[in-house]
Write a protein that holds these residues in place. Structure first.
Motif, PDB file in Angstrom:
ATOM      1  N   GLU A 118       4.724  -0.845 -14.806  1.00  0.00           N
ATOM      2  CA  GLU A 118       4.166  -1.871 -13.916  1.00  0.00           C
ATOM      3  C   GLU A 118       4.570  -1.580 -12.472  1.00  0.00           C
ATOM      4  OE1 GLU A 118       5.766  -2.410 -16.718  1.00  0.00           O
ATOM      5  OE2 GLU A 118       4.622  -3.782 -17.984  1.00  0.00           O
TER       6      GLU A 118
ATOM      7  N   ALA B 208       2.573   1.339 -11.168  1.00  0.00           N
ATOM      8  CA  ALA B 208       1.205   0.943 -10.833  1.00  0.00           C
ATOM      9  C   ALA B 208       1.152   0.246  -9.478  1.00  0.00           C
ATOM     10  CB  ALA B 208       0.651   0.014 -11.914  1.00  0.00           C
TER      11      ALA B 208
ATOM     12  N   SER C 137      -1.253   5.162  -7.415  1.00  0.00           N
ATOM     13  CA  SER C 137      -2.512   4.946  -8.123  1.00  0.00           C
ATOM     14  C   SER C 137      -3.133   6.296  -8.450  1.00  0.00           C
ATOM     15  CB  SER C 137      -3.450   4.119  -7.270  1.00  0.00           C
ATOM     16  OG  SER C 137      -3.574   4.725  -6.005  1.00  0.00           O
TER      17      SER C 137
ATOM     18  N   ILE D  60      -2.422   7.058 -12.025  1.00  0.00           N
ATOM     19  CA  ILE D  60      -3.239   6.229 -12.918  1.00  0.00           C
ATOM     20  C   ILE D  60      -4.716   6.626 -12.815  1.00  0.00           C
ATOM     21  CG2 ILE D  60      -4.017   3.848 -13.305  1.00  0.00           C
ATOM     22  CD1 ILE D  60      -1.031   3.097 -12.589  1.00  0.00           C
TER      23      ILE D  60
END
Lengths: 334, 223
Positions: B145, B148, B154, B157
């Motif tokens: 978490e 992120a 990012s 991800i």
């Protein structure tokens, strides 16, 4: 996982004191990569866990007059990063062969040396000797990952330590403190390991309240006429989280192309690290060639006593010895 | 358990022989000062020694947490949390159950067998299932978490999404954290190094090819 007290000593003496409590029903926590497996399987149930990572003297690698001292809480990535260890190729190779950043960041040298066997009978609660009603489960059971040496007694598991064979080949000693407050011992690492004959014995000489503080390594003299070469070769089935099926570590003292000193130690083939004097003898006074490495490897496994399902480990151990020797002299082309 | 960052133990002399151990501790300084001041010193020094013995005894009591809930301060994703935890509570359990950071999963149930619980502690990737919560007091913990929410991350991800690097999803948060930790340390790594570095994470669905491609892209693109 049963509940326990958590102690955080700052000195070795404090650690010994903390380990003494509850009649020695305590456990040492270093990297935790083995301890949590044991705790979560309820294979151990300590009243107190003693975390030795805050003891400054146990961390890092320092030069002493006759060699190096590696603190027991030194992690694998610290081994890899240490310039002091750069002459000790076999040790760096083993730290590098742990294909897990997490294990490298957490795992410690002391923890590796004290790692309990991965034998599935032991890990499932049948004890180190893996017995039911006094009968060995491994002797006639699923023993494909078990010992091919030193298995004529009740113990069939293999020693789990990955560093011990290489450290023994280097002539390393292990420093223990406790169980008495001022008790300190320095012993050759080879003698630290026990092939248990009864279920009262463990895999090392450690008593309750005693723990490993340092590993001592002899100095490597860069100007010595006898060049110190070393290598380790581990055979693993998987690429990531896995244990060697067999391994070999060699240290060679070579002068004018001739082997003057040799140590050959196998790992994961016996309940203890397995020193092969026969293989070392083959190498002495000779120049290393592929044929000589093959002869030494043959000598290393000549007296193997495989169990019903692990004959294949003899071939793997033989290959590991041959390749470790060739790797030490930079002749390995695989 | 108190927070070591505010702990006075660091500045107290550890041993009774601490007198000769330099000038770093406040106790030592006080004694050095007293040493030069004449006849009254002996008595004062005795008092200070008694105080020190008391302090040392107190320290020993503080150094052992009982087998009962104790106060544990965790710094997770930049936020401080104060929890009442038994010493046996693992970091994974504290993150997942107490702080509801459910990205951090116990998948193998055995410790150090799968990597799904990987978090970053003080910059290093660790298995939180093989770490006690109480061990990480005073350290900085980053979970999936937290990764992120980080600026610029990012990218990791996005790379997972782009290369379809997830299937059932159980291993994904652990893999994202591992890739983040790996890329931070090895921004120019090649595929061989990536495979070695990420060997501590398992995926039962077999999305390794996607994860590898995501990691390769992150390594090419720097952080």
């Amino acid at each position: 996982m049963i509940n326990f007290e958590y102690a955080q000593p700052r000195t070795e003496a404090e650690a010994v004191e903390f380990l003494q409590s509850h009649g020695g029903q305590t456990a040492v926590l270093a990297g935790g990569t083995d301890l949590f497996n044991l705790l979560r399987s309820d294979l151990i149930a300590p009243k107190r866990v003693v975390d030795i990572k805050r003891i400054d003297s146990l961390k890092g690698i320092q030069q002493v007059s006759d060699g190096l001292l590696i603190g027991a809480a030194t992690t694998l990535d610290e081994i890899l990063a240490s310039p002091l260890l750069s002459p000790y190729h076999s040790l760096r190779q083993i730290a590098d062969a742990h294909h897990s950043m997490q294990i490298q960041a957490m795992g410690t040298v002391g923890g590796d040396l004290c790692h309990l066997p991965n034998c599935w009978y032991f890990r499932n609660g049948y004890g180190l000797l893996g017995t039911v009603n006094g009968e060995s489960l491994a002797a006639d059971g699923r023993n494909q990952f078990h010992a091919i040496f030193g298995n004529r007694g009740p113990a069939m598991f293999v020693s789990a330590s990955r560093f011990a064979p290489a450290l023994i080949a280097w002539g390393a000693k292990v420093r223990l403190v406790g169980p008495a407050p001022d008790q300190v011992e320095l012993m050759p690492l080879e003698y630290f390991y026990v092939n248990p004959k009864t279920d009262k014995q463990s895999v090392t000489v450690l008593q309750p309240g005693q723990f490993v503080t340092h590993v001592w390594l002899p100095a490597v003299e860069p100007t010595s006429p006898v060049e110190q070469l070393s290598a380790a070769y581990e055979v693993l089935q998987l690429e990531g989280l896995d244990w060697p099926l067999a391994s070999a570590a060699v240290t060679l003292g070579v002068s004018a192309g001739i082997v003057r000193e040799a140590q050959v130690v196998l790992g994961h083939v016996a309940p203890t690290p397995w020193v092969s004097l026969d293989a070392a003898t083959v190498l002495m006074g000779r120049e290393v060639t592929v044929e000589l490495a093959e002869s030494a490897a043959e000598a290393a496994v000549a007296h193997a006593t495989p169990l019903s399902e692990n004959d294949y480990k003899v071939s793997i151990a033989r290959a590991a010895v041959k390749r470790a020797i060739l790797k030490a002299v930079d002749m390995l082309n695989v | 358990m108190r927070d070591p960052s505010t702990d006075s133990r660091e500045t107290l002399p550890r041993e009774s022989s601490g007198e000769s151990s330099g000038r770093s501790g406040s106790g030592v300084n006080r004694r050095d000062f007293l040493r030069g001041t004449g006849a009254a010193v002996a008595a004062t020094a005795m008092v200070s020694q008694v105080q020190e013995t008391i302090a040392q005894e107190k320290k020993k009591v503080e150094a052992v947490a009982p087998a009962a809930p104790v106060e544990v301060k965790l710094t997770v994703n930049g936020k401080e949390h104060t929890l009442q935890l038994e010493p046996r509570v693992t970091l994974q359990e504290a993150l997942h159950h107490d702080l509801q950071l459910t990205g951090c999963k116990d998948v193998c149930g055995a410790a150090t067998n799968c990597g799904a619980c990987t978090v970053i502690v003080d910059g290093k990737p660790v298995y939180s299932c093989a770490t006690l919560a109480i061990e990480t007091v005073g350290k900085k913990v980053t979970t999936a978490e937290g990764v992120a929410a980080m600026e610029g991350v990012s990218q990791v991800i996005n790379a997972f999404v782009k290369h379809d690097a997830t299937q059932c999803g159980y291993c994904t948060p652990g893999f994202v954290v591992a890739v983040k930790a790996f890329v931070d340390k090895n921004p120019g790594a090649n595929l061989e190094q990536i495979l070695k570095g990420l060997g501590g994470n398992l995926c039962r669905c077999g999305t390794y090819a996607g994860v590898e491609q995501a990691a390769v892209e992150c390594c090419k693109g720097g952080k």
